[in-house]
Design a protein around this motif. Structure first.
Motif, PDB file in Angstrom:
ATOM      1  N   THR A  88      59.414  84.170  44.825  1.00 35.97           N
ATOM      2  CA  THR A  88      58.132  84.867  44.714  1.00 35.97           C
ATOM      3  C   THR A  88      57.228  84.318  43.621  1.00 35.97           C
ATOM      4  OG1 THR A  88      59.074  86.515  43.196  1.00 35.97           O
ATOM      5  CG2 THR A  88      59.159  87.002  45.574  1.00 35.97           C
ATOM      6  N   ALA A 107      52.774  83.971  40.018  1.00 39.94           N
ATOM      7  CA  ALA A 107      53.126  84.400  41.371  1.00 39.94           C
ATOM      8  C   ALA A 107      52.848  83.305  42.393  1.00 39.94           C
ATOM      9  CB  ALA A 107      52.349  85.665  41.729  1.00 39.94           C
ATOM     10  N   GLN A 108      53.735  83.153  43.348  1.00 37.74           N
ATOM     11  CA  GLN A 108      53.583  82.136  44.380  1.00 37.74           C
ATOM     12  C   GLN A 108      52.317  82.365  45.207  1.00 37.74           C
ATOM     13  OE1 GLN A 108      55.769  79.444  44.690  1.00 37.74           O
ATOM     14  NE2 GLN A 108      54.090  78.705  45.969  1.00 37.74           N
ATOM     15  N   SER A 109      51.858  83.613  45.290  1.00 35.92           N
ATOM     16  CA  SER A 109      50.653  83.926  46.060  1.00 35.92           C
ATOM     17  C   SER A 109      49.406  83.256  45.497  1.00 35.92           C
ATOM     18  CB  SER A 109      50.449  85.441  46.104  1.00 35.92           C
ATOM     19  OG  SER A 109      50.305  85.973  44.791  1.00 35.92           O
ATOM     20  N   ARG A 110      49.483  82.777  44.239  1.00 37.86           N
ATOM     21  CA  ARG A 110      48.348  82.073  43.629  1.00 37.86           C
ATOM     22  C   ARG A 110      48.501  80.562  43.780  1.00 37.86           C
ATOM     23  NH1 ARG A 110      47.612  83.713  37.727  1.00 37.86           N
ATOM     24  NH2 ARG A 110      45.602  82.663  38.045  1.00 37.86           N
ATOM     25  N   PHE A 111      49.520  80.131  44.513  1.00 41.16           N
ATOM     26  CA  PHE A 111      49.776  78.720  44.781  1.00 41.16           C
ATOM     27  C   PHE A 111      49.724  77.878  43.496  1.00 41.16           C
ATOM     28  CE2 PHE A 111      48.005  80.567  48.651  1.00 41.16           C
ATOM     29  CZ  PHE A 111      49.014  80.263  49.560  1.00 41.16           C
ATOM     30  N   THR A 130      45.722  76.846  39.759  1.00 38.20           N
ATOM     31  CA  THR A 130      45.905  77.875  40.775  1.00 38.20           C
ATOM     32  C   THR A 130      44.679  77.938  41.675  1.00 38.20           C
ATOM     33  OG1 THR A 130      45.014  79.593  39.311  1.00 38.20           O
ATOM     34  CG2 THR A 130      47.414  79.281  39.322  1.00 38.20           C
ATOM     35  N   THR A 132      43.457  80.468  45.378  1.00 39.30           N
ATOM     36  CA  THR A 132      43.802  81.380  46.463  1.00 39.30           C
ATOM     37  C   THR A 132      42.692  81.360  47.495  1.00 39.30           C
ATOM     38  OG1 THR A 132      42.711  83.337  45.538  1.00 39.30           O
ATOM     39  CG2 THR A 132      44.951  82.859  44.765  1.00 39.30           C
ATOM     40  N   THR A 133      42.862  82.153  48.538  1.00 41.66           N
ATOM     41  CA  THR A 133      41.826  82.215  49.570  1.00 41.66           C
ATOM     42  C   THR A 133      40.553  82.866  49.053  1.00 41.66           C
ATOM     43  OG1 THR A 133      42.785  84.300  50.341  1.00 41.66           O
ATOM     44  CG2 THR A 133      43.500  82.270  51.454  1.00 41.66           C
TER      45      THR A 133
END
Length: 372
Positions: A88, A107-111, A130, A132-133
């Motif tokens: 994660t 967090a992985q969601s922020r690449f 980082t 994100t979309t």
């Protein structure tokens, strides 16, 4: 950064990154490249350098997460990147033997991507990138103490239009400051930015023309300009001295202040030659031919050793590729290891992985033991 310059720099940096297997060029007379003698005979590392120090470390942390070193503090202490066991988040960790200290977690969601590791005395520096979309690409510079248990601290997010893609001189530490290069908004000129290692305001030094950092105090022409056939030069930030790099139109050249590497491409057939030479075109020496590739972005480690991989085919990603060092002081080509995977280096260590991921092994070579 203009779309043209940004795209070209990204393409160039990605090629280098792929060639090195990590996770972290042109002006002069229009004449054919001068001939170089045939490539040198190859020796084993132990025969060429009996005192060579190679140290092994696990490819995974005690929690099972795969670990990729970004910097060797010493033979048994590394700073690098590893995911959390549940996948994660990504972490920057300091590993000393079996002891692991987490320096940062994103967090992985922020690449997240962590690059440009550098040492400044008792501290280590790195860049966190980082996107994100809903958030644009953002770079932040961080610092942590190598000793003790203090948390990492942010140095600056004021990085300008910079790109950090794992090249040797993405960050350059000189004195009590750390430097990096950024493009001006129109992409034509350069900002040499710096911040105190202990933190503070960012200083910006404008430089006319498109450049990237090399070994302090030098700049070299930016990759998109030199690969586009423009003038290739080295420029001294302290004295203003400019050195024109001499090369033929057929060559792709990348330089440091002392040495350049030159390759001539045969299209899909790979490079037909790999040479090293001085920036003024003298001292040319043949390193290899088809199937010889740059192993790391640095041209000559310790101003002496050109790290290359030799593939069993003309592809840079041959699973049986060999890691070798060309010694510009003696003209010898020395085999370091066979069957290598990822290869990386800093200013005093060359390291490579072997074996199946994530349970493979990292091997490191102390370059100072070769020059002793």
């Amino acid at each position: 950064m203009t779309a043209t310059r940004g795209t070209a720099i990204r393409a160039s940096a990605m090629v280098v990154a792929l060639l090195v297997g990590g996770w972290l060029v042109f002006s002069g007379p229009a004449r054919p490249a001068p001939p170089a003698p045939p490539g040198p005979p190859q020796l084993s590392l132990r025969k060429a350098f009996p005192a060579a120090l190679v140290t092994d470390s696990p490819g995974a942390l005690p929690d099972g997460a795969p670990f990729i070193p970004g910097l060797y503090v010493d033979a048994t202490t590394q700073v690098g990147v590893a995911p959390t066991p549940d996948g994660t988040a990504q972490r920057v960790v300091l590993r000393t033997g079996s002891r692991v200290r987490e320096l940062q977690r994103v967090a992985q969601s922020r690449f997240p991507r962590f690059t440009a590791f550098a040492r400044a005395g008792s501290s280590v520096l790195w860049v966190e990138s980082t996107a994100t979309t809903t958030e644009p690409l953002t770079h932040r510079l961080w610092r942590a103490s190598i000793d003790g248990d203090s948390a990492a601290v942010p140095l600056s997010a004021d990085t300008g239009d910079a790109e950090f893609l794992g090249a040797e001189h993405d960050l350059v530490v000189h004195g009590d400051r750390v430097y990096w290069a950024a493009a001006t908004p129109d992409g034509r000129d350069t900002q040499v930015r710096s911040v105190p290692v202990t933190g503070g305001a960012v200083t910006v030094e404008p430089v006319d023309g498109a450049y990237e950092l090399s070994a302090w105090p030098w700049l070299q022409t930016a990759a998109n300009v030199r690969q586009g056939g423009g003038r290739h030069e080295l420029r001294n930030l302290e004295t203003g001295q400019r050195v024109t790099v001499v090369r033929s139109p057929a060559e792709t050249v990348d330089c440091g202040p002392s040495w350049c590497r030159s390759s001539i491409s045969a299209g899909t057939g790979g490079d037909t030659s790999y040479d090293v030479m001085r920036p003024d075109g003298t001292g040319r020496r043949r390193v290899g031919g088809t199937g010889t590739f740059a192993a790391v972005p640095a041209v000559a480690l310790l101003d002496r050793f050109a790290a290359v991989t030799e593939a069993g085919t003309s592809g840079a990603f041959d699973s049986a590729r060999r890691l070798a060092l060309f010694d510009v002081a003696t003209g010898r080509l020395v085999t370091v290891a066979d069957g290598v995977d990822q290869v990386m280096a800093d200013d005093h260590t060359l390291w490579w992985s072997a074996g199946a991921r994530p349970a493979g092994v990292w091997h490191s070579l102390d370059l100072a033991t070769l020059a002793a």
